[in-house]
Write a protein that holds these residues in place. Structure first.
Motif, PDB file in Angstrom:
ATOM      1  N   PRO A 226      61.491  66.597  -3.929  1.00  0.00           N
ATOM      2  CA  PRO A 226      61.705  67.855  -4.679  1.00  0.00           C
ATOM      3  C   PRO A 226      63.131  68.388  -4.531  1.00  0.00           C
ATOM      4  O   PRO A 226      63.696  68.901  -5.488  1.00  0.00           O
ATOM      5  CB  PRO A 226      60.704  68.823  -4.050  1.00  0.00           C
ATOM      6  CG  PRO A 226      59.730  67.981  -3.316  1.00  0.00           C
ATOM      7  CD  PRO A 226      60.447  66.746  -2.907  1.00  0.00           C
ATOM      8  N   ILE A 227      63.717  68.259  -3.337  1.00  0.00           N
ATOM      9  CA  ILE A 227      65.087  68.755  -3.165  1.00  0.00           C
ATOM     10  C   ILE A 227      66.057  67.843  -3.904  1.00  0.00           C
ATOM     11  O   ILE A 227      67.008  68.299  -4.535  1.00  0.00           O
ATOM     12  CB  ILE A 227      65.454  68.849  -1.666  1.00  0.00           C
ATOM     13  CG1 ILE A 227      64.506  69.801  -0.962  1.00  0.00           C
ATOM     14  CG2 ILE A 227      66.888  69.306  -1.491  1.00  0.00           C
ATOM     15  CD1 ILE A 227      64.761  69.938   0.515  1.00  0.00           C
ATOM     16  N   ASP A 228      65.788  66.549  -3.856  1.00  0.00           N
ATOM     17  CA  ASP A 228      66.680  65.624  -4.554  1.00  0.00           C
ATOM     18  C   ASP A 228      66.694  65.911  -6.047  1.00  0.00           C
ATOM     19  O   ASP A 228      67.740  65.827  -6.691  1.00  0.00           O
ATOM     20  CB  ASP A 228      66.246  64.175  -4.315  1.00  0.00           C
ATOM     21  CG  ASP A 228      67.183  63.190  -5.001  1.00  0.00           C
ATOM     22  OD1 ASP A 228      68.282  62.983  -4.468  1.00  0.00           O
ATOM     23  OD2 ASP A 228      66.834  62.672  -6.071  1.00  0.00           O
ATOM     24  N   VAL A 229      65.537  66.252  -6.606  1.00  0.00           N
ATOM     25  CA  VAL A 229      65.494  66.551  -8.038  1.00  0.00           C
ATOM     26  C   VAL A 229      66.473  67.685  -8.348  1.00  0.00           C
ATOM     27  O   VAL A 229      67.159  67.666  -9.366  1.00  0.00           O
ATOM     28  CB  VAL A 229      64.059  66.923  -8.469  1.00  0.00           C
ATOM     29  CG1 VAL A 229      64.054  67.540  -9.850  1.00  0.00           C
ATOM     30  CG2 VAL A 229      63.181  65.686  -8.437  1.00  0.00           C
ATOM     31  N   HIS A 230      66.584  68.650  -7.454  1.00  0.00           N
ATOM     32  CA  HIS A 230      67.520  69.751  -7.683  1.00  0.00           C
ATOM     33  C   HIS A 230      68.971  69.329  -7.478  1.00  0.00           C
ATOM     34  O   HIS A 230      69.829  69.639  -8.305  1.00  0.00           O
ATOM     35  CB  HIS A 230      67.165  70.919  -6.760  1.00  0.00           C
ATOM     36  CG  HIS A 230      68.140  72.060  -6.813  1.00  0.00           C
ATOM     37  ND1 HIS A 230      68.567  72.618  -8.008  1.00  0.00           N
ATOM     38  CD2 HIS A 230      68.790  72.735  -5.838  1.00  0.00           C
ATOM     39  CE1 HIS A 230      69.430  73.590  -7.749  1.00  0.00           C
ATOM     40  NE2 HIS A 230      69.586  73.679  -6.445  1.00  0.00           N
TER      41      HIS A 230
END
Lengths: 563, 362
Positions: free
Chosen positions: A387-391
């Motif tokens: 999820p953080i990588d998507v951001h």
């Protein structure tokens, strides 16, 4: 190794006590041809050092222009296309013509035979050929730049690179392709050398960690680089011969390119960091006067990083539309590969415990490495979380992360090693206070340049942006100011190290009172590396008897020329 | 409440359901990482000072035996912490992967260098997307040329738009306002200008905005659907094995008929050819087409005619927007390049800062 039994009288410094010994490798022939056709691993290391320094400053100049342009949100110094070509040039040159060859081909070439007590690498001519291949690749890429540049970024993503870009992609890709053979040749050479040319008594678990690092790096060289070569051939085939391979308009799959590319390029990150870990292990033990903490775990960690590193490439593609379960598998493996890196950091820290720590310039670089590598590694965990990588994927957060690893850690280690072995390589001492100042300046300049990029990226600033929304300006101004400091810090060693070649004091054979076979010969070593046949009787980093703390020995040996 | 740990100017705007979840993991990871950095840096500095060369700190006997216990201990500890973070992040990811069934569907097309969006009722926008607050929105993305990536920082949302493939993602906005839409996959010269904005509106404002959108002629789209549903495409498409004339680009052309006559392709001719296909057969073709008399309503014939008028080869969602790349626009808040002479030719929706609905005041 203190246990290395070389006939002590053969180790005299000929300047102080002339025993009629062979001259150093630097004095064996002074003509240009004696350098260009040499098969001496030490001379080839010097050739590599010259070429990567050249490419480092080319890549650095491109980075300087990029940072200048980003000082303001609008475009004002160069045009959009020029900007795109500049960051592509920076990436391609720094990755393939500086970082990947940096430590292995210079220090690895010079020190690997010395550290295991060999006369040369297993295939001296192949070693020379690999330098020519590297130069040919570099010059082809430079030719692409002079012809008008390439604007694909260092990742050559299709279909942009094969169908849409109007720049000199084929030439630049060809350059990288050719240089790949250079790294494969180096890898084969190192592996054969470590397997067959170890001195008597140099068992696998007595190898210095630098040698282990070179060995594991070579495994990646040999296993991963062919995949890159294949991928680049496919890019050239599609672009030049119009074969439909990746072009989706003709049934190709652009995601296939990304899988192939990252299958090489993720392990390539470990090509850049494993040698750095090797250098740091040598430097920290020497200046802490301590045996390395947990030698066998350090070895297993190197091997584990090299092996697991092959299975994490998918974390570059979380937003490409990969199946969520594939993404989670890659995410899991990316967390696992961080464990051996963490172990190494803890072991280096524990090595300092109860040491006799000196703060000479190589140690300052090494301590800087510890901090920057920890930062870079931990931010890798953010990127491994889907999820953080998507951001933050493809934002400046990623840029900051990999610069902490590749520049903060690898380049710091490169400078640590450069200063540590400079007396051995050149036979000269550099001005220590200048070196310490440069080390500190580099650390602060680096953090000022790249820490603000974490914030800009987290706030949402995409990478490879020529113009950007004005609210990100404050972070870019900080970053660009840091880059100016960093540029000055990188220029300083160029100045004082060059100065030392001519005016530096003569170096002793073992100026740091270090263990390791490379210090058991003259500075600089003769063509044959050793007088007599080295034999190894003790484990590495034998700075103090087991179970007894190190005493306060002088760093500069005061035992005269005979060590 | 954890948000309070980060000062406001270091926090990106958070305006979606997903954003809150991502921020929670981010802050958790930040705390764990800071603890590790403090531990490592703290130990290094402490050791460096305490055990500096020649210091009087007691070194004592070297503890050799504990080495292995330490190694195993901190290997297990880091493994445990990392797997825990993985489990946390993964559970959030899995939980939020599928969009709710009733999500609004938006089609997004990326091209060098603009974003085109199309809502469920056919409303089309360039570099802008209006959505209602609180409603789940499902995005179906594709690209017309190279790979682009649809990024809305305030929603913590990013998904690549791939040529000739469809990817999807979804979000649910929680706050009204205007947010950045950025391209984050390098796509060429004006990559950094491939930016736009997401406008999140109250549901009633959104409904009003929808009614103000120009009516779109949906006839050709309907015709396109009928063309394949009723089997026309089976014979008249270019790749068909049946020997039938292609209908691409024939509108307004005159075609040779059996017996040396010619006919101009217009509404009447198309209608006649559908209902009485054996009457005016194009020269060189067999009269094999069955009559559609009674099988198609008048409306359906109109739709098919509209589709053929538009051109069966040229018609597609992307092409119908028909914009030259040079007409792409600047980011909200950026000034357009002064050298753009055709600026006034742009539709109001493409002028930065202009009301999205055009000239009509709300």
């Amino acid at each position: 190794m203190s246990g290395a039994s070389s006939d002590a009288s053969t180790l005299a410094n000929p300047r102080e006590l002339d025993l009629g010994l062979p001259v150093s490798y630097l004095a064996e022939g002074r003509s240009v041809a004696s350098w260009l056709f040499t098969t001496d691993h030490k001379r080839i290391a010097i050739l590599y050092a010259l070429s990567i320094t050249f490419f480092f400053f080319i890549g650095g100049a491109a980075a300087t222009l990029v940072r200048l342009e980003l000082f303001t949100p609008e475009g004002n110094i160069v045009g959009a296309d020029t900007y795109n070509k500049l960051f592509s040039l920076h990436g391609i040159v720094m990755v393939w013509f500086f970082l990947i060859p940096s430590i292995p081909t210079t220090m690895g070439n010079f020190l690997l035979p010395l550290m295991i007590g060999a006369r040369d690498l297993a295939f001296p001519k192949l070693n020379l050929i690999s330098w020519y291949l590297n130069m040919a690749g570099g010059l082809l890429t430079l030719a692409a730049v002079l012809a008008g540049g390439i604007d694909t970024g260092w990742t050559f993503y299709v279909p942009y690179s094969t169908v849409f870009s109007n720049t000199f992609v084929t030439l630049a890709v060809l350059g990288v392709f050719v240089s790949g053979f250079s790294t494969i040749a180096t890898g084969v050479n190192f592996i054969a050398t470590v397997h067959y040319l170890r001195a008597p008594g140099m068992t696998w678990f007595r190898l210095p960690l630098f040698v282990w690092a070179m060995y594991t790096t070579s495994l990646i060289f040999v296993l991963a680089t062919p995949v890159l070569a294949l991928t680049l051939v496919l890019v050239i085939a599609e672009r030049t011969f119009n074969l439909p391979i990746f072009d989706p308009a003709r049934g190709g799959d652009p995601i296939l390119f990304q899988h192939l590319f990252w299958f090489y390029s993720h392990p390539a990150v470990y090509i850049m960091i494993l040698p750095a870990m090797g250098v740091i292990s040598e430097v920290i033990t020497c200046y802490a006067r301590r045996r390395i903490f947990g030698y066998s775990f350090m070895v297993y960690a190197l091997v584990a990083i090299a092996v697991i590193g092959f299975f994490t490439w998918g974390h570059h593609m979380f937003t490409s539309g990969m199946s969520p379960f594939a993404a989670l598998v890659f995410s899991f493996l990316s967390f696992i590969v961080a464990v051996p890196s963490a172990i190494k950091v803890f072991n280096w820290t524990a090595t300092l415990y109860r040491g006799q720590i000196g703060f000479e310039s190589p140690m300052l670089y090494a301590l800087g490495f510890l901090g920057l590598f920890t930062m870079g590694g931990l931010t890798g965990l953010f990127l491994a979380s889907v999820p953080i990588d998507v951001h933050v994927q493809d934002t400046y957060f990623v840029v900051a992360h990999f610069h902490y690893i590749m520049v903060g850690a690898s380049v710091s280690a490169y400078f640590a090693g450069l200063h540590f072995w400079w007396p051995k390589v050149t036979g000269r001492m550099y001005p220590e206070s200048w070196a310490r100042f440069a080390a500190l300046l580099m650390f602060f300049g680096f953090n000022l340049t790249f820490f603000p990029q974490f914030i800009a990226g987290y706030l949402g600033m995409p990478r490879r942006y020529y113009t950007y929304p004005p609210e990100f300006q404050v972070w870019n101004v900080l970053s660009s100011s840091g880059a100016a400091v960093l540029a000055a810090a990188y220029l300083m060693p160029l100045g004082y190290l060059t100065w030392s070649l001519f005016f530096g004091g003569r170096a002793l054979n073992d100026p740091w009172n270090a263990t390791g076979l490379e210090w058991r010969t003259t500075s600089p070593p003769p063509r044959q590396n050793f007088f007599g046949n080295p034999q190894v009787l003790a484990p590495p980093y034998d700075y103090h008897p087991e179970a007894t703390p190190p005493g306060d020995e002088p760093r500069i040996a005061e035992k005269g020329a005979l060590t | 409440m954890l948000d309070a740990l980060i000062p406001a100017f270091l926090r990106p705007e958070s305006a979606s359901v997903q954003a809150a979840k991502v921020d929670a993991i981010f802050i958790g990871l930040l705390l764990i990482s800071s603890a590790i950095v403090l531990l490592v840096v703290g130990l290094v500095v402490t050791f460096a000072i305490r055990y500096r060369r020649g210091s009087s700190a007691k070194r004592g006997e070297m503890p050799t035996i504990v080495s292995r216990e330490f190694e195993v201990g901190w290997t297990a500890a880091t493994l445990f912490i990392f797997v825990f973070i993985f489990w946390w992040a993964a559970s959030v990811e899995i939980g939020a992967f599928s969009p709710p069934k009733d999500a609004i569907e938006i089609h997004v097309v990326g091209k060098q260098w603009m974003w085109k969006t199309q809502g469920p009722s056919g409303t089309r926008e360039i570099n802008e997307l209006h959505v209602p607050v609180g409603a789940p929105v499902r995005l179906l993305l594709t690209s017309q040329d190279v790979i682009h990536s649809f990024y809305v920082p305030a929603f913590r949302l990013k998904r690549d738009a791939l040529p000739y493939q469809q990817t999807e993602t979804w979000f649910q906005a929680t706050k009204t306002g205007t947010y950045h839409l950025l391209c984050t996959e390098y796509c060429g010269t004006d990559h950094s200008r491939m930016v736009g904005r997401i406008i999140v509106m109250e549901p009633q404002d959104y409904a009003q905005w929808l009614t103000r959108q120009p009516e779109r002629d949906g006839l050709a789209e309907l015709g396109e659907r009928l063309f394949s549903e009723r089997g026309c495409s089976g014979c008249h498409n270019a790749g068909s094995k049946v020997h039938a004339p292609s209908l691409a680009g024939i509108w307004g052309q005159s075609v040779p008929l059996e017996g040396g006559r010619t006919a101009t392709v217009d509404e009447a001719y198309v209608r006649d050819s559908i209902l009485q296909p054996e009457r005016d057969v194009v020269a060189g073709y067999e009269p094999i087409m069955p009559s559609y008399e009674g099988k198609l309503s008048d409306g359906e014939i109109q739709a098919l005619t509209a589709y053929i008028r538009h051109g069966t080869d040229r018609f597609d969602l992307i092409g119908s927007l028909n914009l030259a790349p040079a007409q792409n626009i600047c980011a909200p808040g950026q000034t357009p390049p002064e050298s753009a002479p055709n600026q006034s030719l742009r539709s109001p929706v493409m002028v930065p800062g202009a009301p999205a609905s055009g000239d009509t005041p709300p």
